[in-house]
Design a protein around this motif. Structure first.
Motif, PDB file in Angstrom:
ATOM      1  N   THR A   1      -7.924 -40.003  -4.724  1.00  0.00           N
ATOM      2  CA  THR A   1      -8.214 -40.840  -6.044  1.00  0.00           C
ATOM      3  C   THR A   1      -6.664 -40.595  -7.092  1.00  0.00           C
ATOM      4  O   THR A   1      -6.504 -39.422  -7.012  1.00  0.00           O
ATOM      5  N   PRO A   2      -6.656 -41.615  -7.721  1.00  0.00           N
ATOM      6  CA  PRO A   2      -5.328 -41.251  -8.653  1.00  0.00           C
ATOM      7  C   PRO A   2      -5.777 -40.268  -9.923  1.00  0.00           C
ATOM      8  O   PRO A   2      -6.880 -39.910 -10.293  1.00  0.00           O
ATOM      9  N   GLY A   3      -4.836 -39.489  -9.697  1.00  0.00           N
ATOM     10  CA  GLY A   3      -4.907 -38.271 -11.058  1.00  0.00           C
ATOM     11  C   GLY A   3      -5.422 -37.020 -10.236  1.00  0.00           C
ATOM     12  O   GLY A   3      -5.719 -36.123 -11.158  1.00  0.00           O
ATOM     13  N   SER A   4      -5.559 -37.153  -8.923  1.00  0.00           N
ATOM     14  CA  SER A   4      -6.334 -35.892  -8.330  1.00  0.00           C
ATOM     15  C   SER A   4      -5.180 -35.391  -7.259  1.00  0.00           C
ATOM     16  O   SER A   4      -4.245 -36.043  -6.808  1.00  0.00           O
ATOM     17  N   ARG A   5      -5.295 -34.034  -7.073  1.00  0.00           N
ATOM     18  CA  ARG A   5      -4.606 -33.210  -5.925  1.00  0.00           C
ATOM     19  C   ARG A   5      -5.522 -32.156  -5.396  1.00  0.00           C
ATOM     20  O   ARG A   5      -6.223 -31.501  -5.982  1.00  0.00           O
ATOM     21  N   TYR A   6      -5.131 -32.002  -3.928  1.00  0.00           N
ATOM     22  CA  TYR A   6      -5.995 -30.570  -3.548  1.00  0.00           C
ATOM     23  C   TYR A   6      -4.666 -29.958  -2.569  1.00  0.00           C
ATOM     24  O   TYR A   6      -4.244 -30.462  -1.819  1.00  0.00           O
TER      25      TYR A   6
END
Length: 160
Positions: free
Chosen positions: A50-55
């Motif tokens: 999802t754009p704007g997410s990181r893990y």
């Protein structure tokens, strides 16, 4: 320990889902209305496209120790992301990895243009709550956004 921090890959999905679910069970908090029963827990890699997410995944010699992410949860104020799915395996706790994962999340959030991070938790997760307090998260009287995790009882916010 020679821990590396890296972005999540598809093969991490089952290991992280198991760490998340076991942790929730370990702390005897509700499973309904949490990441335990959230179907996206089994597909974290896909969720974090999802754009704007990181893990970020913490790994030592090929063993996944835990992870933490940021996510643009619906309904949050402008410039705010949610700190999500922050879990470590029992063997990885108490070694400073939580602080390092938080720092990685702050870095990710700033790179994405966020100015604050919101989180939801449970009072039973005392060590996690102490970590959040020590790292500048302030309590909120009620939840923000629409995470779908309505069983949570602690809500906190940090300005970056």
């Amino acid at each position: 320990m020679s821990v590396i921090f890296r972005d999540i890959v598809p093969a991490d999905n089952p290991v992280m889902a198991a760490i998340i679910r076991r942790s929730i069970e370990e702390f005897d908090v509700p499973t309904e209305g949490t990441a335990h029963t959230d179907p996206t827990t089994d597909n974290l890699y896909q969720l974090f496209q999802t754009p704007g997410s990181r893990y970020a995944i913490a790994e030592d010699a090929g063993v996944i120790l835990g992870g933490c992410g940021i996510f643009p949860t619906n309904g949050l104020p402008a410039g705010c992301a949610e700190l999500v799915r922050f879990f470590l395996s029992p063997a990885a706790r108490g070694k400073g990895l939580g602080v390092k994962l938080l720092e990685k999340s702050y870095e990710f959030a700033k790179e994405e243009g966020y100015t604050s991070l919101y989180l939801e938790s449970f009072s039973e997760m005392t060590r996690a709550i102490a970590l959040y307090e020590k790292n500048g998260f302030d309590y909120l009287p009620a939840p923000l956004g629409n995470s779908g995790h309505d069983a949570c009882t602690i809500w906190m916010l940090k300005t970056l």
